[in-house]
Design a protein around this motif. Sequence first.
Motif, mmCIF file in Angstrom:
data_model
loop_
_atom_site.group_PDB
_atom_site.id
_atom_site.type_symbol
_atom_site.label_atom_id
_atom_site.label_comp_id
_atom_site.label_asym_id
_atom_site.label_seq_id
_atom_site.Cartn_x
_atom_site.Cartn_y
_atom_site.Cartn_z
ATOM 1 N N PRO A 179 0.831 -1.208 0.000
ATOM 2 C CA PRO A 179 0.000 0.000 0.000
ATOM 3 C C PRO A 179 0.863 1.254 0.000
ATOM 4 O O PRO A 179 2.081 1.197 0.208
ATOM 5 N N LEU A 180 0.230 2.381 -0.221
ATOM 6 C CA LEU A 180 0.932 3.656 -0.132
ATOM 7 C C LEU A 180 1.305 3.904 1.325
ATOM 8 O O LEU A 180 0.449 3.907 2.210
ATOM 9 N N ASP A 181 2.570 4.113 1.571
ATOM 10 C CA ASP A 181 3.067 4.307 2.934
ATOM 11 C C ASP A 181 2.883 5.769 3.333
ATOM 12 O O ASP A 181 3.460 6.660 2.697
ATOM 13 N N PRO A 182 2.094 6.058 4.372
ATOM 14 C CA PRO A 182 1.889 7.459 4.769
ATOM 15 C C PRO A 182 3.181 8.145 5.188
ATOM 16 O O PRO A 182 3.279 9.371 5.142
ATOM 17 N N ARG A 183 4.174 7.378 5.548
ATOM 18 C CA ARG A 183 5.433 7.974 5.991
ATOM 19 C C ARG A 183 6.242 8.539 4.839
ATOM 20 O O ARG A 183 7.210 9.273 5.064
ATOM 21 N N SER A 184 5.836 8.216 3.597
ATOM 22 C CA SER A 184 6.524 8.793 2.442
ATOM 23 C C SER A 184 6.271 10.290 2.326
ATOM 24 O O SER A 184 7.022 11.004 1.659
ATOM 25 N N ALA A 185 5.202 10.768 2.971
ATOM 26 C CA ALA A 185 4.903 12.204 3.002
ATOM 27 C C ALA A 185 4.734 12.664 4.449
ATOM 28 O O ALA A 185 3.939 13.556 4.744
ATOM 29 N N TRP A 186 5.497 12.057 5.343
ATOM 30 C CA TRP A 186 5.317 12.238 6.785
ATOM 31 C C TRP A 186 5.417 13.697 7.208
ATOM 32 O O TRP A 186 4.635 14.176 8.036
ATOM 33 N N SER A 187 6.371 14.417 6.658
ATOM 34 C CA SER A 187 6.590 15.800 7.102
ATOM 35 C C SER A 187 5.410 16.701 6.779
ATOM 36 O O SER A 187 5.230 17.741 7.415
ATOM 37 N N GLY A 188 4.597 16.306 5.804
ATOM 38 C CA GLY A 188 3.452 17.119 5.429
ATOM 39 C C GLY A 188 2.163 16.744 6.122
ATOM 40 O O GLY A 188 1.128 17.389 5.893
ATOM 41 N N LEU A 189 2.200 15.738 6.983
ATOM 42 C CA LEU A 189 0.990 15.286 7.655
ATOM 43 C C LEU A 189 0.738 16.093 8.924
ATOM 44 O O LEU A 189 1.673 16.505 9.620
ATOM 45 N N SER A 190 -0.529 16.276 9.239
ATOM 46 C CA SER A 190 -0.901 16.915 10.499
ATOM 47 C C SER A 190 -0.674 15.947 11.649
ATOM 48 O O SER A 190 -0.473 14.743 11.450
ATOM 49 N N GLN A 191 -0.748 16.471 12.870
ATOM 50 C CA GLN A 191 -0.607 15.595 14.032
ATOM 51 C C GLN A 191 -1.700 14.538 14.052
ATOM 52 O O GLN A 191 -1.447 13.360 14.355
ATOM 53 N N ALA A 192 -2.910 14.925 13.708
ATOM 54 C CA ALA A 192 -4.015 13.961 13.690
ATOM 55 C C ALA A 192 -3.770 12.869 12.655
ATOM 56 O O ALA A 192 -4.069 11.689 12.899
ATOM 57 N N GLU A 193 -3.229 13.234 11.507
ATOM 58 C CA GLU A 193 -2.949 12.238 10.468
ATOM 59 C C GLU A 193 -1.824 11.298 10.890
ATOM 60 O O GLU A 193 -1.864 10.097 10.600
ATOM 61 N N ARG A 194 -0.838 11.836 11.571
ATOM 62 C CA ARG A 194 0.246 10.977 12.064
ATOM 63 C C ARG A 194 -0.279 10.002 13.119
ATOM 64 O O ARG A 194 0.065 8.817 13.105
ATOM 65 N N ASP A 195 -1.096 10.495 14.014
ATOM 66 C CA ASP A 195 -1.673 9.607 15.029
ATOM 67 C C ASP A 195 -2.521 8.522 14.375
ATOM 68 O O ASP A 195 -2.464 7.344 14.768
ATOM 69 N N ALA A 196 -3.296 8.902 13.368
ATOM 70 C CA ALA A 196 -4.181 7.946 12.701
ATOM 71 C C ALA A 196 -3.405 6.857 11.977
ATOM 72 O O ALA A 196 -3.897 5.729 11.829
ATOM 73 N N ALA A 197 -2.192 7.163 11.542
ATOM 74 C CA ALA A 197 -1.394 6.183 10.804
ATOM 75 C C ALA A 197 -1.052 4.965 11.648
ATOM 76 O O ALA A 197 -0.736 3.898 11.100
ATOM 77 N N TYR A 198 -1.120 5.105 12.977
ATOM 78 C CA TYR A 198 -0.794 3.996 13.876
ATOM 79 C C TYR A 198 -1.943 3.636 14.817
ATOM 80 O O TYR A 198 -1.758 2.832 15.727
ATOM 81 N N ASP A 199 -3.117 4.203 14.598
ATOM 82 C CA ASP A 199 -4.243 3.984 15.516
ATOM 83 C C ASP A 199 -5.066 2.788 15.046
ATOM 84 O O ASP A 199 -6.049 2.927 14.310
ATOM 85 N N ASN A 200 -4.671 1.603 15.492
ATOM 86 C CA ASN A 200 -5.362 0.385 15.073
ATOM 87 C C ASN A 200 -6.797 0.330 15.586
ATOM 88 O O ASN A 200 -7.693 -0.160 14.893
ATOM 89 N N ASN A 201 -7.031 0.822 16.787
ATOM 90 C CA ASN A 201 -8.379 0.770 17.343
ATOM 91 C C ASN A 201 -9.355 1.585 16.506
ATOM 92 O O ASN A 201 -10.478 1.147 16.231
ATOM 93 N N ALA A 202 -8.926 2.774 16.088
ATOM 94 C CA ALA A 202 -9.805 3.614 15.279
ATOM 95 C C ALA A 202 -9.968 3.063 13.870
ATOM 96 O O ALA A 202 -11.029 3.211 13.256
#
Length: 286
Positions: free
Chosen positions: A11-34
């Motif tokens: 899949p497309l790895d969100p970390r490839s554009a990590w510096s451009g992500l908001s804090q909420a987007e970074r948290d969501a990238a690892y939030d398995n429960n959500a």
Amino acid sequence: MIENTHSAGRPLDPRSAWSGLSQAERDAAYDNNAAVKNSAALIAERNAASSRLRGSLRSHLDLAYGQRANNKIDLYPAARPEAPCLVFLHGGYWQRNSRELFAMLVEGIAAHGWSVAIPGYSLAPEVSLTDIVAEVPRALDWLAANGPSYGVAGPVVLSGWSAGAHLAAMALNHPSVHAGLAISGVYELAPIRDTGLNNALKLTDEEIAALSPLRLPVTSKRLDIAYGSNELPALVCDSINLHDKRVMAMAPGKLIPVDGADHFTILEALRRPDGVLVDAVRGLLD
């Protein structure tokens, strides 16, 4: 055995554009429960099943392997002391859950005549990730020295799920471990420091360098790496990346995408006697 087939795709790895992500987007990238809409129900069922089984299976519970409160191990011996033993490390991003909540996994491999050992470990923020990683070899040392007294004396396969998969990868080179199965793990820690998970972990530069399996020399023992096809992309990519790193080093192991599984339902493949991950564990002694 070395296999390098990405049958489920990368899949497309969100970390490839990590510096451009908001804090909420970074948290969501690892939030398995959500990410898994019925995660609360799945967790509740897992915990209830473990509560029922933990007291009913043949076992030796709450055996201390160290000085800290969570340094205890539960043993579920097979009928034969020389039977192989699956050592399973629970998940919870190194800051939640406990060994008691994963007794439901015992029946899958036990149906094939295996013993099971489930160590607990200390959690952040009470201890650092460095401390947590160091506890797993102590549990394995204890099992090697004391397991035979409790009817557990066979070869060890080390497995773990989520944070436990990271810990299993870190402890693969322990002398008592024959091979490993890492399930739905995180193998690069740097992005974790940029999420809310780091409030408890407080990762340092030194820990990221020393405790990220993707940054470390490859252990030559066999390690199968499993993930669910419906997992978060960051976790899928970590699994594929670690497998690829090991392939480049000619280290043995399979990449096992579990079709249709998410971060929680993948454990069904280790819970059922006919599960694909039960088959994988058994194959690690071939």
